[in-house]
Design an enzyme around this catalytic site. Structure first.
Site, PDB file in Angstrom:
ATOM      1  N   GLY A  54      -2.887 -60.265 -40.128  1.00 15.12           N
ATOM      2  CA  GLY A  54      -4.212 -60.766 -39.797  1.00 15.12           C
ATOM      3  C   GLY A  54      -4.151 -62.213 -39.359  1.00 15.12           C
ATOM      4  N   CYS A  81       3.234 -59.337 -43.116  1.00 22.19           N
ATOM      5  CA  CYS A  81       2.803 -60.635 -42.612  1.00 22.19           C
ATOM      6  C   CYS A  81       1.658 -61.183 -43.466  1.00 22.19           C
ATOM      7  CB  CYS A  81       2.435 -60.543 -41.131  1.00 22.19           C
ATOM      8  SG  CYS A  81       2.350 -62.167 -40.322  1.00 22.19           S
ATOM      9  N   TYR A  82       0.426 -61.265 -42.952  1.00 23.28           N
ATOM     10  CA  TYR A  82      -0.676 -61.735 -43.791  1.00 23.28           C
ATOM     11  C   TYR A  82      -0.783 -60.879 -45.050  1.00 23.28           C
ATOM     12  CZ  TYR A  82      -5.306 -63.120 -45.391  1.00 23.28           C
ATOM     13  OH  TYR A  82      -6.338 -63.580 -46.164  1.00 23.28           O
ATOM     14  N   HIS A 171       6.808 -58.037 -38.441  1.00 18.70           N
ATOM     15  CA  HIS A 171       5.999 -56.849 -38.110  1.00 18.70           C
ATOM     16  C   HIS A 171       6.906 -55.654 -37.805  1.00 18.70           C
ATOM     17  CE1 HIS A 171       1.924 -58.600 -37.874  1.00 18.70           C
ATOM     18  NE2 HIS A 171       2.576 -59.708 -37.609  1.00 18.70           N
ATOM     19  N   GLU A 173       5.919 -52.662 -37.317  1.00 20.66           N
ATOM     20  CA  GLU A 173       5.189 -51.658 -36.547  1.00 20.66           C
ATOM     21  C   GLU A 173       5.359 -51.787 -35.042  1.00 20.66           C
ATOM     22  OE1 GLU A 173       2.010 -54.844 -37.536  1.00 20.66           O
ATOM     23  OE2 GLU A 173       3.956 -54.165 -38.254  1.00 20.66           O
ATOM     24  N   ASP A 229     -10.388 -35.554 -23.991  1.00 15.95           N
ATOM     25  CA  ASP A 229     -11.014 -35.686 -25.304  1.00 15.95           C
ATOM     26  C   ASP A 229     -12.148 -34.692 -25.499  1.00 15.95           C
ATOM     27  OD1 ASP A 229      -9.290 -37.832 -25.311  1.00 15.95           O
ATOM     28  OD2 ASP A 229     -10.857 -39.298 -24.889  1.00 15.95           O
ATOM     29  N   LYS A 371      -4.729 -40.897 -28.625  1.00 15.57           N
ATOM     30  CA  LYS A 371      -4.809 -40.062 -27.424  1.00 15.57           C
ATOM     31  C   LYS A 371      -3.684 -39.036 -27.351  1.00 15.57           C
ATOM     32  CE  LYS A 371      -6.964 -39.520 -23.398  1.00 15.57           C
ATOM     33  NZ  LYS A 371      -8.419 -39.566 -23.192  1.00 15.57           N
TER      34      LYS A 371
END
Length: 515
Positions: A54, A81-82, A171, A173, A229, A371
């Site tokens: 964040g 991180c944060y 990070h 991710e 979608d 998606k």
């Protein structure tokens, strides 16, 4: 739903990528804003909790905090991180603004082994990671030990394996941490004990059961656009509730060439789903006359879409529910997860609610999916590849692909150019390598000579990007030969265009929209 990991969001621009990595490990994950996490935890018990990064400073007076319920839950916790700093501060450690900040690629040195590193790193290894922090941990809480360091972060990775608490200053991710996905998989599978058996088939069965519970004997109207979608939503609902479903296809006249007829043929004739084809081309184009501002165009189309949809739905008799294809990126980008003012991005969506006058309840069975996961669900439902692999198409259609005023002449020119461009991509066997490709009719004209005559016609821009989930993207690197062929066909076959350019804009994490 089975096993699940809760991700508590502190406002990072890449929080959604944590969810992606957890799901790639075969575990269902859900993102909840930090200020709603306590309520979520009062109703459900996840197998583990991840605290996201964040932009705030932990020491700031208004900095978001991890709720007490996280630590009372008794489940493993991973702070990123944060999230690491929030974890440390909550448990009695020290955090301060760093003299040396780290943004971008960095190298971590592995100083100790721990469960998080099993099969990834061993003591003495070093590897590339992605850092993005101005504060850093300076004193560990009781029970923690350092397991990795970096030049700017003496506590780049920490562990309290008795309580199954872990913290990473980098990070894992993002793709710039090459082994980060394995670290997140270790947390979900080895530390949290998840089975890793979450599949799209399981999601489909669960979604059908949830739809039946929510709808009961009620009737549902689905807004069908012909995109991936809404098409997946329609077929999923039809499988769940059969004839209780009616679809309304609002045709605003700003679709790709031949798309309206294709939608009707597929759903009315092939799937035998009751479908109202509401044709309102003139109504939309008249309302857009003289409108050049892109946001005003979006809002005009959105308002008219709801009006025309309501008119068509009213003719169906009593309907209690409205189904729509809201996806997780729509939710993430349309809601402020950190308590501040929301940024208007998906202004043509009804994410988060409907006009009160509609008196309908929302059914959003894809709200938890990205998606590419929607495409996987479509394949589970047996939808044809020609539809599943179709490039995303925005709700306002070609209106936002012609900057400036929308006219019938410009619409027709753009439809033809776009169709040729996509045809050339298919002919080259590149369609499935590209996430989204489209033509844009620029609001400028260029002087040129074609044959023996001077022309003063529009400039057409071509765009193509690669992506896995629509959250980040990079331009597709066409060969000069391909671009030459596509440009030549467009200039030769589309009257009104005399110049073609290629757009190489990318969409890094945190930028708002590309269409």
């Amino acid at each position: 739903m089975g096993d699940e990991i809760l991700i508590i969001d502190f406002g990072s621009q890449v929080t959604q990528l944590i969810a992606r990595r957890v799901r790639e490990a075969g575990v269902y994950s859900e993102i909840v804003p930090f200020n709603r996490a306590a309520h979520w935890l009062s109703r459900r018990r996840p197998n583990g909790i991840i605290l996201s990064g964040g932009p705030a400073s932990v020491g700031a007076r208004e900095a978001p905090r991890a709720p007490d319920e996280v630590f009372a839950s008794g489940v493993p916790v991973l702070g990123i991180c944060y999230g690491q700093m929030a974890l440390v501060a909550r448990l009695g450690g020290g955090v301060e603004t760093a003299d040396h900040r780290e943004f971008g690629r960095a190298e971590v040195s592995i100083t100790e082994t721990c469960a998080l590193f099993d099969g990834v790193w061993k003591k003495g290894d070093s590897d590339q990671v992605w850092m993005s922090h101005g504060d850093r941990v300076m004193r560990l809480p009781d029970g923690f030990r350092t397991v990795a360091t970096s030049r700017g972060a003496p506590f780049a990775a920490i562990a309290d394996e008795a309580r199954h608490y872990y913290g990473l200053m980098f990070h894992p991710e993002v793709v710039h941490t090459p082994r980060g996905g394995q670290l997140i998989a270790n947390f979900a599978l080895r530390i949290c004990g998840c089975a890793g058996d979450w599949t799209m088939a399981a999601f489909k069965d669960d979604a059908i059961a949830r739809i039946r519970r929510q709808v009961g004997a009620g009737r549902v109207v689905c807004g069908l656009s012909g995109g991936v979608d809404s098409s997946v939503v329609a077929v999923l609902l039809h499988e769940a509730i059969g004839d209780q479903l009616n679809c309304v296809f609002v045709d605003h006249g700003l679709l790709r060439a031949g798309e309206g007829e294709e939608v009707v043929r597929l759903f009315r004739d092939h799937y035998n789903i009751p479908l109202v084809h509401a044709r309102h081309e003139k109504r939309f184009l008249d309302a857009l006359a003289g409108v050049g501002d892109p946001e005003e165009k979006r809002k005009t189309i959105g308002r008219l879409f709801i009006e025309t949809f309501e008119e068509a739905a009213a003719k169906l008799g009593k309907v209690e529910f409205l189904a729509q294809g809201t996806l997780y990126p729509d939710v993430i980008e349309s809601v402020s997860f950190t308590g501040g003012p929301s940024v208007t991005i998906k202004s043509h969506h009804n994410v988060g609610g409907l006009p009160e006058r509609m008196n309908l309840r929302l059914v959003e069975p894809l709200r938890e999916l990205f998606k590419d996961e929607v495409r996987a669900l479509g394949r589970e439902l047996g939808l044809p590849d020609v539809l599943i692999a179709r490039h995303p198409f925005p709700g306002p259609g070609l209106a936002i692909r012609m900057p400036g005023e929308v006219t019938v002449e410009k619409r027709d020119i753009l439809q033809k150019a776009d169709a040729i461009y996509l045809d050339e991509i298919r002919n080259a066997g590149l369609y499935d390598e590209i996430w989204q490709a489209f033509a844009v009719l620029l609001p400028v004209r260029s002087v040129g000579v074609m044959g023996d005559a001077r022309t003063y016609d529009y400039v057409c821009a071509l765009r193509a990007v690669t992506s896995s989930d629509g959250m980040t993207a990079d331009y597709y690197d066409f060969s000069h030969e391909f671009l030459g062929r596509a440009a030549a066909r467009i200039i030769n076959e589309v009257k009104g265009i005399n110049r073609v350019v290629y757009d190489i804009t990318s969409k890094p994490p945190g930028t708002i929209e590309w269409e």
